[in-house]
Write a protein that holds these residues in place. Sequence first.
Motif, PDB file in Angstrom:
ATOM      1  N   VAL A 172       0.815  -1.206   0.000  1.00  0.00           N
ATOM      2  CA  VAL A 172       0.000   0.000   0.000  1.00  0.00           C
ATOM      3  C   VAL A 172       0.850   1.257   0.000  1.00  0.00           C
ATOM      4  N   VAL A 173       1.807   1.329   0.908  1.00  0.00           N
ATOM      5  CA  VAL A 173       2.501   2.586   1.142  1.00  0.00           C
ATOM      6  C   VAL A 173       3.218   3.134  -0.091  1.00  0.00           C
ATOM      7  N   PRO A 174       4.049   2.340  -0.798  1.00  0.00           N
ATOM      8  CA  PRO A 174       4.763   2.924  -1.939  1.00  0.00           C
ATOM      9  C   PRO A 174       3.829   3.423  -3.035  1.00  0.00           C
ATOM     10  N   GLN A 175       2.680   2.775  -3.199  1.00  0.00           N
ATOM     11  CA  GLN A 175       1.769   3.175  -4.269  1.00  0.00           C
ATOM     12  C   GLN A 175       0.932   4.393  -3.888  1.00  0.00           C
ATOM     13  N   TYR A 176       0.504   4.452  -2.630  1.00  0.00           N
ATOM     14  CA  TYR A 176      -0.403   5.523  -2.234  1.00  0.00           C
ATOM     15  C   TYR A 176       0.326   6.682  -1.577  1.00  0.00           C
ATOM     16  N   TRP A 177       1.305   6.380  -0.749  1.00  0.00           N
ATOM     17  CA  TRP A 177       2.091   7.412  -0.054  1.00  0.00           C
ATOM     18  C   TRP A 177       3.573   7.108  -0.234  1.00  0.00           C
ATOM     19  N   PRO A 178       4.122   7.325  -1.414  1.00  0.00           N
ATOM     20  CA  PRO A 178       5.512   6.939  -1.685  1.00  0.00           C
ATOM     21  C   PRO A 178       6.514   7.617  -0.757  1.00  0.00           C
ATOM     22  N   HIS A 179       6.198   8.809  -0.256  1.00  0.00           N
ATOM     23  CA  HIS A 179       7.138   9.512   0.618  1.00  0.00           C
ATOM     24  C   HIS A 179       7.250   8.855   1.992  1.00  0.00           C
ATOM     25  N   LEU A 180       6.363   7.905   2.296  1.00  0.00           N
ATOM     26  CA  LEU A 180       6.411   7.215   3.586  1.00  0.00           C
ATOM     27  C   LEU A 180       7.004   5.817   3.488  1.00  0.00           C
ATOM     28  N   SER A 181       7.332   5.381   2.297  1.00  0.00           N
ATOM     29  CA  SER A 181       7.641   3.966   2.087  1.00  0.00           C
ATOM     30  C   SER A 181       8.880   3.497   2.853  1.00  0.00           C
ATOM     31  N   ASN A 182       9.865   4.383   3.047  1.00  0.00           N
ATOM     32  CA  ASN A 182      11.097   3.954   3.716  1.00  0.00           C
ATOM     33  C   ASN A 182      11.014   3.976   5.237  1.00  0.00           C
ATOM     34  N   ASN A 183      10.085   4.763   5.777  1.00  0.00           N
ATOM     35  CA  ASN A 183      10.006   4.913   7.235  1.00  0.00           C
ATOM     36  C   ASN A 183       8.596   5.360   7.607  1.00  0.00           C
ATOM     37  N   PHE A 184       7.641   4.493   7.425  1.00  0.00           N
ATOM     38  CA  PHE A 184       6.228   4.844   7.597  1.00  0.00           C
ATOM     39  C   PHE A 184       5.953   5.409   8.989  1.00  0.00           C
ATOM     40  N   GLY A 253      14.461   7.412  13.844  1.00  0.00           N
ATOM     41  CA  GLY A 253      15.513   7.937  12.986  1.00  0.00           C
ATOM     42  C   GLY A 253      15.244   9.264  12.322  1.00  0.00           C
ATOM     43  N   VAL A 254      14.142   9.939  12.658  1.00  0.00           N
ATOM     44  CA  VAL A 254      13.844  11.252  12.086  1.00  0.00           C
ATOM     45  C   VAL A 254      14.394  12.307  13.052  1.00  0.00           C
TER      46      VAL A 254
END
Length: 304
Positions: A172-184, A253-254
């Motif tokens: 779901v994440v990379p397709q709908y919210w790609p900016h969250l895919s690495n660290n949801f 990590g943010v």
Amino acid sequence: MIDIQRYIDSTLAIDSSQSSEDIKSQILKKASGVFLWVALVIPMLNKAFDSGKTDALNKRLRELPTELSLLFHDMLMRDSEDCDSMLLCIQLVLLAKHPLSLQELYCGIRTGLNDPAPHSSLPGYYTMRRYILSSSKGLVVEVYLNSISSMQFIHESVREFFLVDGHRLQSVVPQYWPHLSNNFIGISQDALKEVCFSEMTTRIPDVDVMVNNFTRDYKNQRVTRSKVTKAYPFLQYAVSNVLFHSNEAQSYGVQQSDWIEQFPLPKWINLYNIWPDGATIHRPDVNMLYVLAWQDFPPRQAIP
């Protein structure tokens, strides 16, 4: 099956006809005895019918997956309306420190969209409910426990769809919210920190007068506290948890050091003291090191 049939009969808002009976039979068959599946699907079918898309209703029903995790995925991916409010709604329900009330969730989403709800004209109860239902695509509902309501996912499997089922999360994440895919989780916690911070800074000019009255007139503190809470339903959560979400984002990590260094601590203390945690009221001269230590946050965020 009888209860599911009754639920379908009472909630599916389509014309009475032979075709409507066929649709009800299809719903019952595809549900395979899973009530949650029916509860999620019927609002989608009602929306299609209300839009006058009666011809597409059967097609929509045929295309809906029977597996719940795939149905969640379909609900998120198919409807591209209000993507920002949907993401904020899911983040707030998923990661808030405690379940939010209807008013808190509504105002939190509005603040996160840079459209804060005006304190003088909050919408009515049913308007806010419809807003949350639309924003969450039907995944968030009002739940009552001991006469106290909060906004929660319609079923625990929705939470697991994001936090436990790693495979589905990645689909779901990379397709709908790609900016969250690495660290949801980390980026989402940082987003909630920003929502809380925005609520604080947006409301400070309006609340300053109330806060001054609060600090000067101890006899009317309870009245002032009630007025502020009623006017700004999300403000107490925002003030109490802005540093919590910052700490959670840091733990994933943010980096938060620059943000912490610019944090308006005196203003936060004034607001925090409206709703002190127990008997703890912070003095105006305390520093950030003290506040972070008091909240049991690790020193990694602290100002050098």
